[in-house]
Design a protein around this motif. Structure first.
Motif, PDB file in Angstrom:
ATOM      1  N   HIS A  75     -22.753  42.036 -55.138  1.00 21.52           N
ATOM      2  CA  HIS A  75     -21.527  42.821 -54.916  1.00 21.52           C
ATOM      3  C   HIS A  75     -20.811  42.987 -56.253  1.00 21.52           C
ATOM      4  O   HIS A  75     -20.378  41.996 -56.862  1.00 21.52           O
ATOM      5  CB  HIS A  75     -20.625  42.097 -53.911  1.00 21.52           C
ATOM      6  CG  HIS A  75     -19.292  42.748 -53.646  1.00 21.52           C
ATOM      7  ND1 HIS A  75     -18.883  43.101 -52.379  1.00 21.52           N
ATOM      8  CD2 HIS A  75     -18.258  43.092 -54.469  1.00 21.52           C
ATOM      9  CE1 HIS A  75     -17.672  43.633 -52.425  1.00 21.52           C
ATOM     10  NE2 HIS A  75     -17.270  43.635 -53.697  1.00 21.52           N
ATOM     11  N   HIS A  77     -18.612  46.260 -58.904  1.00 22.05           N
ATOM     12  CA  HIS A  77     -18.080  47.626 -59.012  1.00 22.05           C
ATOM     13  C   HIS A  77     -18.345  48.095 -60.438  1.00 22.05           C
ATOM     14  O   HIS A  77     -17.571  47.772 -61.345  1.00 22.05           O
ATOM     15  CB  HIS A  77     -16.577  47.638 -58.739  1.00 22.05           C
ATOM     16  CG  HIS A  77     -16.188  47.120 -57.380  1.00 22.05           C
ATOM     17  ND1 HIS A  77     -15.755  47.940 -56.368  1.00 22.05           N
ATOM     18  CD2 HIS A  77     -16.163  45.850 -56.876  1.00 22.05           C
ATOM     19  CE1 HIS A  77     -15.473  47.211 -55.288  1.00 22.05           C
ATOM     20  NE2 HIS A  77     -15.718  45.943 -55.575  1.00 22.05           N
ATOM     21  N   HIS A 230     -15.558  45.411 -47.860  1.00 18.16           N
ATOM     22  CA  HIS A 230     -14.811  44.172 -48.124  1.00 18.16           C
ATOM     23  C   HIS A 230     -14.233  43.636 -46.816  1.00 18.16           C
ATOM     24  O   HIS A 230     -13.892  44.417 -45.928  1.00 18.16           O
ATOM     25  CB  HIS A 230     -13.657  44.438 -49.100  1.00 18.16           C
ATOM     26  CG  HIS A 230     -14.092  44.885 -50.468  1.00 18.16           C
ATOM     27  ND1 HIS A 230     -14.337  46.209 -50.765  1.00 18.16           N
ATOM     28  CD2 HIS A 230     -14.341  44.185 -51.596  1.00 18.16           C
ATOM     29  CE1 HIS A 230     -14.709  46.301 -52.036  1.00 18.16           C
ATOM     30  NE2 HIS A 230     -14.723  45.089 -52.569  1.00 18.16           N
ATOM     31  N   HIS A 269     -16.514  38.959 -49.931  1.00 18.87           N
ATOM     32  CA  HIS A 269     -15.432  37.961 -49.919  1.00 18.87           C
ATOM     33  C   HIS A 269     -15.426  37.115 -48.638  1.00 18.87           C
ATOM     34  O   HIS A 269     -15.772  35.949 -48.701  1.00 18.87           O
ATOM     35  CB  HIS A 269     -14.067  38.603 -50.200  1.00 18.87           C
ATOM     36  CG  HIS A 269     -14.051  39.346 -51.500  1.00 18.87           C
ATOM     37  ND1 HIS A 269     -14.070  38.704 -52.709  1.00 18.87           N
ATOM     38  CD2 HIS A 269     -14.103  40.679 -51.777  1.00 18.87           C
ATOM     39  CE1 HIS A 269     -14.099  39.591 -53.677  1.00 18.87           C
ATOM     40  NE2 HIS A 269     -14.129  40.803 -53.139  1.00 18.87           N
ATOM     41  N   ASP A 318     -18.563  40.518 -58.475  1.00 17.73           N
ATOM     42  CA  ASP A 318     -17.430  41.378 -58.115  1.00 17.73           C
ATOM     43  C   ASP A 318     -16.693  41.898 -59.352  1.00 17.73           C
ATOM     44  O   ASP A 318     -15.480  42.107 -59.311  1.00 17.73           O
ATOM     45  CB  ASP A 318     -16.447  40.674 -57.154  1.00 17.73           C
ATOM     46  CG  ASP A 318     -15.416  41.635 -56.581  1.00 17.73           C
ATOM     47  OD1 ASP A 318     -15.760  42.806 -56.328  1.00 17.73           O
ATOM     48  OD2 ASP A 318     -14.250  41.230 -56.396  1.00 17.73           O
TER      49      ASP A 318
HETATM   50 ZN    ZN Z   1     -15.509  44.256 -54.398  1.00 10.80          ZN
END
Ligand code: ZN
Ligand code: GUN
Length: 426
Positions: A75, A77, A230, A269, A318
């Motif tokens: 995970h 971005h 998420h 998360h 993340d």
């Molecule tokens: Zn994220």
């Protein structure tokens, strides 16, 4: 046929050390070998025996370094690479202040190309051979990421991040365009080379029920795709979800109601879960993804790793909410959060989570994140004495775990001695 033989220490797994005693499923060989045929691992065995059996193989001797599976980041971005380590905000303010302005730039294909390439190169330099990334609402951002990964022959998972409310106008699509764009991008990229498309609603606060339903319908048409989003990261976020979806039983229900809970769901998360949410995730065999450096950096909370006894759990940076591109640093943070919750994760468990555990969450077990026959040869070689501080500690090691743990806790990209993607050194 190309035949390569890597020599060194090897670390591999025959099972899941979060569910079985780690001693029973961990294989270490101090004089190991990895035979690679046409980019696929053909054997992991004793180095001397492999050398004798395959005199025609090209040999690379990594000496005392540890050959293990390339890391799998479950995970992240990529559009947040340029704003990693932005100061002083918690989740919602952090999104509005730093994240959304940066993500607004990704309609520019040239910028998206630049950041996609930069991110993948930084990841490779840290031994990470698979990234699972959110893109932005711009289809260009998805094309840029898959093209850059294809140029590096990397197995990646990614999708267009969909948002049709509670975000700047420039970052909003609609229920219909989210469906249409995602469908087009999925058709273009899913299964192209090593690309995997993930249907990607950012999180329920930034999607209307109509958009969630449209993406649920798309997933029902393509159940072989992953769906990433998420879940339950921060208390103010959870309270906001309760206001936006007053009829939902809990946060997970805001996805479940719209067809966005299934076995190929990836929930980032998942810190503050209720019993019903845990039971439902387990019943459908969905995955949760632990993002420890993000959880401490943004101030979200302490993930409960005991979930890994009964749920698929991936490990992830993340970035840019996470504060490091390194899966070593990420393992260290997972260890620290475990300690704060009263459980010391064993180095074998940390190494497994960062490779096979994440691959399992992505339903790509046996294919990536695995040092074993039949897996693609995405490999990371760790120097277990990469700095003076680590070397002096490792020098006293009596077991391989004593030797690896200082690198997990103190290592960074200097510990990455070599990386192979489908057998090719990068
Ligand atoms: Zn994220
Ligand atoms: N929740 C919704 N979007 C994001 C994001 O970009 N990063 C993190 N950490 N949490 C989110």
């Amino acid at each position: 046929m190309s035949k390569q033989l890597l020599l060194g220490q090897t670390l591999s797994f025959s099972g899941d050390p979060m569910r079985t005693a780690w001693q029973d499923v961990t294989r270490h060989n101090s004089t190991g070998g990895v035979l690679i045929e046409d980019g696929t691992i053909a054997a992991v065995a004793d180095g001397v025996a492999l050398r004798e059996a395959h005199p025609d193989a090209d040999i690379t001797n990594h000496g005392d370094a540890l050959i293990c599976a390339g890391f799998v980041d479950a995970h992240m971005h990529y559009p947040q690479t340029a704003m990693i380590a932005s100061w002083g905000k918690q989740l919602i303010d952090w999104l509005n202040t730093y994240t959304f302005p940066e993500e607004s730039r990704f309609g520019d294909r040239a910028y998206a190309d630049e950041i996609a390439g930069r991110t993948l190169d930084i990841a490779l330099a840290h031994g990470t051979t698979t990234l699972t990334s959110f893109c932005t609402i711009h289809p260009e951002s998805v094309d840029a990421f898959f093209a850059a990964a294809g140029a590096r022959n990397m197995a990646v998972v990614a999708g267009k991040t969909c948002m049709d409310r509670n975000a700047p106008d420039a970052l909003q699509d609609t229920a219909q365009t989210a469906y249409d764009d995602s469908k087009t991008l999925l058709a273009r990229w899913h299964g192209t080379g090593r690309a995997n498309y993930a249907i990607t609603p950012r999180f329920s606060p930034t999607s209307t029920p109509d958009q969630l339903a449209a993406l649920g319908a798309l997933w029902a048409e393509h159940p072989d795709c992953l769906m990433q989003t998420h879940l339950s990261e921060q208390h103010p976020e959870i309270a906001w979800v309760r206001e936006l979806f007053p009829e939902a039983r809990d946060y997970l229900d805001t996805y479940e109601k719209f067809g966005l809970l299934g076995p190929k769901g990836l929930f980032g998360h998942a810190i503050h879960l209720g019993d019903r949410e845990i039971d439902r995730l387990r019943e459908v065999d969905a995955a949760v993804v632990h993002c420890p450096t993000s959880n401490t950096f943004i101030g979200s909370g302490l993930f409960d790793m005991s979930l890994a006894a009964s749920l698929r759990v991936g490990l992830a940076t993340d970035t840019g909410g996470g504060s490091s591109f390194s899966m070593l640093r990420t393992m260290a943070a997972a260890y620290e959060i475990g300690q704060l919750r009263g459980t010391a994760l064993h180095p074998s468990q940390l190494m497994w989570l960062a490779s096979e555990g994440s691959a399992r969450a992505l339903h790509m077990a046996g294919e990536i994140g695995h040092l074993g026959q039949g897996a693609t040869a995405d490999i990371c070689v760790l120097d277990l004495a990469s700095t003076a501080a680590i070397a002096q500690r490792a020098a006293q090691a009596e077991t391989i775990w004593d030797a690896i743990f200082p690198t997990i806790m103190m290592g960074d990209d200097r510990a990455i001695a070599a990386v192979y993607v489908a057998g090719n050194p990068v």
